[in-house]
Design an enzyme around this catalytic site. Sequence first.
Site, PDB file in Angstrom:
ATOM      1  CG  HIS A 194     -38.403  89.922  42.543  1.00 34.83           C
ATOM      2  ND1 HIS A 194     -37.076  90.148  42.865  1.00 34.83           N
ATOM      3  CD2 HIS A 194     -38.667  90.743  41.498  1.00 34.83           C
ATOM      4  CE1 HIS A 194     -36.573  91.068  42.068  1.00 34.83           C
ATOM      5  NE2 HIS A 194     -37.530  91.446  41.223  1.00 34.83           N
ATOM      6  N   GLY A 195     -39.465  85.885  43.818  1.00 34.11           N
ATOM      7  CA  GLY A 195     -39.862  84.887  44.799  1.00 34.11           C
ATOM      8  C   GLY A 195     -40.605  83.710  44.208  1.00 34.11           C
ATOM      9  CG  ASP A 249     -33.931  95.860  46.650  1.00 30.86           C
ATOM     10  OD1 ASP A 249     -34.822  96.495  47.254  1.00 30.86           O
ATOM     11  OD2 ASP A 249     -33.620  94.687  46.916  1.00 30.86           O
ATOM     12  CD  GLU A 265     -38.559  94.011  46.662  1.00 28.12           C
ATOM     13  OE1 GLU A 265     -38.456  93.924  47.900  1.00 28.12           O
ATOM     14  OE2 GLU A 265     -37.913  93.296  45.873  1.00 28.12           O
ATOM     15  CG  ASP A 315     -32.162  90.501  40.880  1.00 19.71           C
ATOM     16  OD1 ASP A 315     -33.066  91.331  40.699  1.00 19.71           O
ATOM     17  OD2 ASP A 315     -32.348  89.393  41.419  1.00 19.71           O
ATOM     18  CG  ASN A 358     -31.435  82.064  41.942  1.00 21.28           C
ATOM     19  OD1 ASN A 358     -30.683  81.343  41.293  1.00 21.28           O
ATOM     20  ND2 ASN A 358     -31.004  82.821  42.926  1.00 21.28           N
ATOM     21  CG  HIS A 388     -36.727  87.760  47.844  1.00 24.29           C
ATOM     22  ND1 HIS A 388     -36.736  87.574  46.482  1.00 24.29           N
ATOM     23  CD2 HIS A 388     -36.853  89.095  48.036  1.00 24.29           C
ATOM     24  CE1 HIS A 388     -36.857  88.743  45.881  1.00 24.29           C
ATOM     25  NE2 HIS A 388     -36.944  89.676  46.796  1.00 24.29           N
TER      26      HIS A 388
END
Length: 320
Positions: A242-243, A124, A154, A101, A266, A200
């Site tokens: 994401h986020g 990324d 991204e 990641d 996460n 994030h």
Amino acid sequence: MGEHARLPIMSNINEWKKSNRTLEILRKAQEGKYGVIAIIAYTFDQAVTMVRTAEKMKSPIMILVFPWAITSKSSGSNGELVRAISELSYRAKVPVSVHLDHAQDIELIKYCAQYLPFDSIMVDMSHYSREDNLKHTKELVEYCNQYKIATEAEPGRIEGGEDGILHTGDLEGLLTNIEEAKLFFDTGIDIIAPSFGNVHGDYGKEGPSLNFDIVKDIFKSIETDYKTDQENMSYERYVCLHGTNEFSKELMQENIKHGITKLNINKLILQSYFHEMQSYYQGESGTKVGFTEAIDKSNEKLSECLEYWMNACGSSNTVL
């Protein structure tokens, strides 16, 4: 660095994509209209707990690691944790893939593609300008594909930062537009992580505010310009979220309804592990226990939270 390098493939790109584990997992999720949890493992005991929970729930799972797992000066492992998780994944009774990641270092990405057993890598380059992001992404997608590794990128910038990842909160937040998404799809990426109001880190008082019209436009483009063809797997395209800090079950399910299949989760799950560790090992719960017992209690809590989100995302009982 590393003695057992993969050899570049000579076969058609469509062939290996049919059996790439990350793409197989996302393909079935898209067909079944459910989401797959992609979760960071910082330690091997966490990875074991994640896989065993997935087996119990009869659910696929993607195990993510940050570049830290390869570059950490304290461990100096050069990826031994990645190798151990990969071995674990192949022994699992459910589909498991291993994903790098937020890989932001070009040379590290090339090393990981050639020497480490990843199924997919997030290339990324979002800390570069749009033009350089696109340029580096295209070059690295081609490099990773030589070694049968699927790729994620991204476009735009998802603000904020994560462990060991360049913080972009001081940069202008750029939402993904459909023209930009198409440019990134044309680099050959398999998974797109759009910026549509997600960040994030934590969201603050207002909470998440997502622009699903961006997601709709991306899927409309996938359907018309990159429609999956069983004879041409190179046209597969998937969307990653994401986020997800502070997301409710309902908001997560809304993302899945819009077609998003890879759900990077996460803090929502791992905060329970770390809270439990602090609570029992440091005695904040009123009961101080030994380190190994604290690890067991922490992993029990991790498993409990993972079960909840697998049920919420619809991936439970999808593996026969």
